[in-house]
Design a protein around this motif. Structure first.
Motif, PDB file in Angstrom:
ATOM      1  N   ARG A 167      56.723  69.174  26.654  1.00  0.00           N
ATOM      2  CA  ARG A 167      56.697  70.637  26.630  1.00  0.00           C
ATOM      3  C   ARG A 167      56.012  71.137  25.368  1.00  0.00           C
ATOM      4  O   ARG A 167      55.149  72.030  25.406  1.00  0.00           O
ATOM      5  CB  ARG A 167      58.118  71.199  26.702  1.00  0.00           C
ATOM      6  N   ILE A 168      56.402  70.523  24.263  1.00  0.00           N
ATOM      7  CA  ILE A 168      55.826  70.947  22.997  1.00  0.00           C
ATOM      8  C   ILE A 168      54.342  70.643  22.960  1.00  0.00           C
ATOM      9  O   ILE A 168      53.530  71.456  22.519  1.00  0.00           O
ATOM     10  CB  ILE A 168      56.576  70.281  21.823  1.00  0.00           C
ATOM     11  N   LYS A 169      54.013  69.472  23.475  1.00  0.00           N
ATOM     12  CA  LYS A 169      52.596  69.104  23.543  1.00  0.00           C
ATOM     13  C   LYS A 169      51.802  70.132  24.348  1.00  0.00           C
ATOM     14  O   LYS A 169      50.661  70.466  24.012  1.00  0.00           O
ATOM     15  CB  LYS A 169      52.436  67.728  24.177  1.00  0.00           C
ATOM     16  N   LEU A 170      52.419  70.580  25.378  1.00  0.00           N
ATOM     17  CA  LEU A 170      51.747  71.553  26.240  1.00  0.00           C
ATOM     18  C   LEU A 170      51.729  72.942  25.608  1.00  0.00           C
ATOM     19  O   LEU A 170      51.099  73.861  26.137  1.00  0.00           O
ATOM     20  CB  LEU A 170      52.438  71.615  27.609  1.00  0.00           C
ATOM     21  N   GLY A 171      52.453  73.084  24.546  1.00  0.00           N
ATOM     22  CA  GLY A 171      52.489  74.369  23.872  1.00  0.00           C
ATOM     23  C   GLY A 171      53.267  75.427  24.627  1.00  0.00           C
ATOM     24  O   GLY A 171      52.933  76.608  24.582  1.00  0.00           O
ATOM     25  N   VAL A 172      54.293  74.979  25.285  1.00  0.00           N
ATOM     26  CA  VAL A 172      55.087  75.905  26.085  1.00  0.00           C
ATOM     27  C   VAL A 172      56.464  76.050  25.456  1.00  0.00           C
ATOM     28  O   VAL A 172      57.084  75.052  25.082  1.00  0.00           O
ATOM     29  CB  VAL A 172      55.211  75.382  27.529  1.00  0.00           C
ATOM     30  N   THR A 173      56.910  77.253  25.353  1.00  0.00           N
ATOM     31  CA  THR A 173      58.225  77.460  24.752  1.00  0.00           C
ATOM     32  C   THR A 173      59.321  77.235  25.782  1.00  0.00           C
ATOM     33  O   THR A 173      59.071  77.213  26.988  1.00  0.00           O
ATOM     34  CB  THR A 173      58.367  78.881  24.198  1.00  0.00           C
ATOM     35  N   GLN A 174      60.515  77.115  25.278  1.00  0.00           N
ATOM     36  CA  GLN A 174      61.652  76.945  26.180  1.00  0.00           C
ATOM     37  C   GLN A 174      61.777  78.155  27.095  1.00  0.00           C
ATOM     38  O   GLN A 174      62.043  78.019  28.289  1.00  0.00           O
ATOM     39  CB  GLN A 174      62.933  76.766  25.360  1.00  0.00           C
ATOM     40  N   ALA A 175      61.565  79.294  26.533  1.00  0.00           N
ATOM     41  CA  ALA A 175      61.654  80.509  27.348  1.00  0.00           C
ATOM     42  C   ALA A 175      60.586  80.517  28.434  1.00  0.00           C
ATOM     43  O   ALA A 175      60.837  80.927  29.568  1.00  0.00           O
ATOM     44  CB  ALA A 175      61.520  81.740  26.454  1.00  0.00           C
TER      45      ALA A 175
ATOM     46  N   LYS B 153      58.859  77.751  43.140  1.00  0.00           N
ATOM     47  CA  LYS B 153      59.166  78.056  44.536  1.00  0.00           C
ATOM     48  C   LYS B 153      60.053  77.004  45.162  1.00  0.00           C
ATOM     49  O   LYS B 153      59.921  76.702  46.343  1.00  0.00           O
ATOM     50  CB  LYS B 153      57.873  78.193  45.348  1.00  0.00           C
ATOM     51  N   MET B 154      60.893  76.466  44.368  1.00  0.00           N
ATOM     52  CA  MET B 154      61.843  75.528  44.926  1.00  0.00           C
ATOM     53  C   MET B 154      63.042  76.306  45.434  1.00  0.00           C
ATOM     54  O   MET B 154      63.567  77.150  44.716  1.00  0.00           O
ATOM     55  CB  MET B 154      62.290  74.525  43.855  1.00  0.00           C
ATOM     56  N   PRO B 155      63.447  76.001  46.620  1.00  0.00           N
ATOM     57  CA  PRO B 155      64.599  76.719  47.154  1.00  0.00           C
ATOM     58  C   PRO B 155      65.791  76.587  46.232  1.00  0.00           C
ATOM     59  O   PRO B 155      66.108  75.494  45.780  1.00  0.00           O
ATOM     60  CB  PRO B 155      64.869  76.008  48.477  1.00  0.00           C
ATOM     61  N   GLY B 156      66.391  77.686  45.989  1.00  0.00           N
ATOM     62  CA  GLY B 156      67.575  77.656  45.155  1.00  0.00           C
ATOM     63  C   GLY B 156      67.295  77.608  43.675  1.00  0.00           C
ATOM     64  O   GLY B 156      68.206  77.545  42.878  1.00  0.00           O
ATOM     65  N   VAL B 157      66.056  77.641  43.332  1.00  0.00           N
ATOM     66  CA  VAL B 157      65.720  77.554  41.914  1.00  0.00           C
ATOM     67  C   VAL B 157      65.019  78.815  41.459  1.00  0.00           C
ATOM     68  O   VAL B 157      63.945  79.145  41.942  1.00  0.00           O
ATOM     69  CB  VAL B 157      64.822  76.339  41.635  1.00  0.00           C
ATOM     70  N   GLY B 158      65.661  79.488  40.572  1.00  0.00           N
ATOM     71  CA  GLY B 158      65.040  80.663  39.998  1.00  0.00           C
ATOM     72  C   GLY B 158      64.742  80.406  38.540  1.00  0.00           C
ATOM     73  O   GLY B 158      64.630  79.263  38.115  1.00  0.00           O
ATOM     74  N   SER B 159      64.619  81.467  37.826  1.00  0.00           N
ATOM     75  CA  SER B 159      64.330  81.290  36.414  1.00  0.00           C
ATOM     76  C   SER B 159      65.598  80.895  35.663  1.00  0.00           C
ATOM     77  O   SER B 159      66.703  81.089  36.148  1.00  0.00           O
ATOM     78  CB  SER B 159      63.760  82.574  35.838  1.00  0.00           C
ATOM     79  N   LEU B 160      65.379  80.359  34.516  1.00  0.00           N
ATOM     80  CA  LEU B 160      66.500  80.030  33.650  1.00  0.00           C
ATOM     81  C   LEU B 160      66.208  80.601  32.275  1.00  0.00           C
ATOM     82  O   LEU B 160      65.070  80.935  31.947  1.00  0.00           O
ATOM     83  CB  LEU B 160      66.683  78.518  33.547  1.00  0.00           C
ATOM     84  N   SER B 161      67.236  80.693  31.514  1.00  0.00           N
ATOM     85  CA  SER B 161      67.065  81.270  30.180  1.00  0.00           C
ATOM     86  C   SER B 161      66.602  80.214  29.184  1.00  0.00           C
ATOM     87  O   SER B 161      66.706  79.013  29.418  1.00  0.00           O
ATOM     88  CB  SER B 161      68.383  81.854  29.699  1.00  0.00           C
ATOM     89  N   GLN B 162      66.123  80.724  28.104  1.00  0.00           N
ATOM     90  CA  GLN B 162      65.748  79.835  27.002  1.00  0.00           C
ATOM     91  C   GLN B 162      66.963  79.015  26.576  1.00  0.00           C
ATOM     92  O   GLN B 162      66.844  77.832  26.250  1.00  0.00           O
ATOM     93  CB  GLN B 162      65.235  80.674  25.826  1.00  0.00           C
TER      94      GLN B 162
ATOM     95  N   PHE C 104      69.472  71.938  27.713  1.00  0.00           N
ATOM     96  CA  PHE C 104      69.076  70.730  28.439  1.00  0.00           C
ATOM     97  C   PHE C 104      68.428  69.747  27.469  1.00  0.00           C
ATOM     98  O   PHE C 104      68.785  68.571  27.432  1.00  0.00           O
ATOM     99  CB  PHE C 104      68.107  71.075  29.566  1.00  0.00           C
ATOM    100  N   GLU C 105      67.525  70.246  26.713  1.00  0.00           N
ATOM    101  CA  GLU C 105      66.806  69.349  25.794  1.00  0.00           C
ATOM    102  C   GLU C 105      67.736  68.734  24.768  1.00  0.00           C
ATOM    103  O   GLU C 105      67.532  67.609  24.332  1.00  0.00           O
ATOM    104  CB  GLU C 105      65.683  70.123  25.092  1.00  0.00           C
ATOM    105  N   SER C 106      68.714  69.499  24.396  1.00  0.00           N
ATOM    106  CA  SER C 106      69.619  68.983  23.370  1.00  0.00           C
ATOM    107  C   SER C 106      70.858  68.358  23.984  1.00  0.00           C
ATOM    108  O   SER C 106      71.816  68.083  23.268  1.00  0.00           O
ATOM    109  CB  SER C 106      70.001  70.101  22.404  1.00  0.00           C
ATOM    110  N   LEU C 107      70.819  68.161  25.272  1.00  0.00           N
ATOM    111  CA  LEU C 107      71.897  67.460  25.975  1.00  0.00           C
ATOM    112  C   LEU C 107      73.247  68.136  25.801  1.00  0.00           C
ATOM    113  O   LEU C 107      74.269  67.461  25.784  1.00  0.00           O
ATOM    114  CB  LEU C 107      71.976  66.009  25.494  1.00  0.00           C
ATOM    115  N   THR C 108      73.230  69.410  25.662  1.00  0.00           N
ATOM    116  CA  THR C 108      74.508  70.101  25.482  1.00  0.00           C
ATOM    117  C   THR C 108      74.957  70.794  26.754  1.00  0.00           C
ATOM    118  O   THR C 108      75.684  71.775  26.709  1.00  0.00           O
ATOM    119  CB  THR C 108      74.422  71.104  24.324  1.00  0.00           C
ATOM    120  N   LEU C 109      74.492  70.288  27.848  1.00  0.00           N
ATOM    121  CA  LEU C 109      75.003  70.761  29.128  1.00  0.00           C
ATOM    122  C   LEU C 109      75.967  69.707  29.660  1.00  0.00           C
ATOM    123  O   LEU C 109      76.003  68.580  29.170  1.00  0.00           O
ATOM    124  CB  LEU C 109      73.857  70.942  30.122  1.00  0.00           C
ATOM    125  N   SER C 110      76.692  70.093  30.636  1.00  0.00           N
ATOM    126  CA  SER C 110      77.563  69.106  31.260  1.00  0.00           C
ATOM    127  C   SER C 110      76.712  68.057  31.953  1.00  0.00           C
ATOM    128  O   SER C 110      75.544  68.289  32.269  1.00  0.00           O
ATOM    129  CB  SER C 110      78.474  69.775  32.284  1.00  0.00           C
TER     130      SER C 110
END
Length: 390
Positions: free
Chosen positions: A194-202, A212-221, A227-233
């Motif tokens: 992601r960083i290489k691509l120059g894209v922010t988390q947001a 356009k994946m069913p059931g998948v909308g946007s997510l917050s930063q 996710f990146e910091s593994l602080t999700l369940s």
DNA sequence: ATGCATGAGAC
DNA sequence: TCTCATGCATA
């Protein structure tokens, strides 16, 4: 009430150094109480298998199809002859057409990932999937489908929808057990790419809706960060992984097509740099004004000469004259008794950098010196644009 | 990056 | 009432 930390998904390092997952039971993670990650994983399998027996019917609430679930991965396909799972390389990109056609889901459906997670929670499989580049492929295939075929996604607005819930085919296979280390590896890989691509988390969060994946909308930063910091369940990590993998895959592709002039289709953020406004210093401005008094419509050559003299870009000078003429025209009109609607908003539509969208300001070579009669008519009937750009 | 809050669903 | 995923706001 004081609640234990949730969504704790310690990195493997943290995990091993601390010796245990913490608060897993309370935070809904069943990996707790085992010091050894392997034991935890095993315990998870056992526990989940038990859970599944109990909950198999409960988890039917809106599910993703296998192919959608593993979007971004080659779709696992149960090979009936071998009893193993193959991966269909043609299904890297999910197609929701079936769902769309069947009316089960609309293209803008934004089902909560919780639905996905509800499913995953009950349908662990001992399968892993082909890796992102640079990662060793270590997936042991087992059963194919999380939801064995008959899954469907609820339509838009899951929460309120009365979408039919499709009968959940009994899982014909074992549950997926996503190795925590595997998640950790992916998270790290994802972050680096992601960083290489120059894209922010947001940016990533927003771009997910474009998958356009069913059931998948946007997510917050926040969520991408977690996710990146593994602080999700664990379950949350497992649910998000294929989605983010899908984005990453498309982002890598988009980078390539972009280099050849293609459109990233929302997968990559708009990298159009914000225009930096040129600021012409007062002394130069005074000189320009003097030139303007002498000749409000200098020729291209003349402008070049002025630009060189003032050490400004030719385009900057050209635009300055354009804007100056507009400014003059505006003040003339205002002073001449016209009401603001005759040219109101003009100023707001032009700027110092020449992005002059309302007035005439053609580039060199296309300059048509409008006759004085044409000038005011150009905008005669244009309503106050400021109303539209407030 | 994270504390706190929210809302849906499970219990 | 609790859990969980997630977002907002802010450090």
């Amino acid at each position: 009430m004081m609640q234990p930390p949730q969504r704790l998904y310690p990195s493997l390092n943290a995990m091993t150094s601390s010796g245990r997952y913490t608060d897993r039971m309370q935070s809904g993670n069943i990996f707790g109480t085992f010091d050894d990650p392997f034991l935890q994983a095993r315990a998870a399998q056992v526990a989940l298998a038990e859970m599944d027996v109990k909950n198999v019917n409960v988890s039917a609430a809106s599910m993703l199809r296998q192919a959608d679930m593993f979007a971004g991965y080659p779709t696992p396909v149960l090979n009936t002859s071998t009893g193993t799972v193959d991966f269909d390389p043609n299904s890297v990109v999910p197609s929701s057409s079936n769902l769309l056609e069947s009316g089960l889901v609309s293209s803008d459906s934004m089902a909560s990932l919780q639905q996905v997670m509800a499913m995953q929670q009950h349908h662990y499989q001992q399968a892993q999937f082909p890796q992102y580049p640079s990662m060793p492929s270590q997936f042991s295939a087992a059963a194919a489908v999380i939801t064995a075929g008959a899954c469907a996604v609820a339509g838009n607005n899951m929460q309120n929808s009365l979408m039919p819930r499709y009968p959940l085919a009994a899982p014909t296979t074992e549950m997926i057990d996503m190795d925590p280390r595997e998640l950790e590896r992916f998270a790290e890989h994802f972050k680096q790419r992601r960083i290489k691509l120059g894209v922010t988390q947001a940016d990533v969060g927003k771009a997910l809706a474009h998958l356009k994946m069913p059931g998948v909308g946007s997510l917050s930063q926040s969520t991408i960060c977690r996710f990146e910091s593994l602080t999700l369940s664990h379950n949350n990590m497992v649910a998000l992984k294929p989605i983010l993998h899908s984005w990453l895959e498309k982002a890598e592709d988009a980078i390539k097509t972009k280099e050849t002039g293609g459109d990233s289709q929302g997968i990559l953020p708009n990298t159009e740099k914000k225009r930096k406004r040129t600021s012409i210093a007062a002394p130069e401005k005074r000189v320009l004004e003097e030139y303007f008094r002498q000749q409000p419509r200098p020729t291209g050559d003349r402008i070049s000469a002025i630009a060189e003299k003032l050490d400004l870009k030719k385009n900057v000078v050209r635009v300055w004259f354009c804007n100056q003429r507009q400014k003059q025209k505006r003040s003339r009109n205002q002073g001449g008794g016209s009401n603001s609607t005759s040219n109101g908003g003009m100023s707001s539509r032009s700027n110092a950098n020449g992005a002059n969208t309302a007035g005439k300001c053609e580039p060199f070579g296309e300059i048509s010196l409008p006759t004085s009669t044409a000038d005011n008519n150009t905008i005669k009937n244009v309503p106050n644009l400021s109303l539209f750009y407030a």
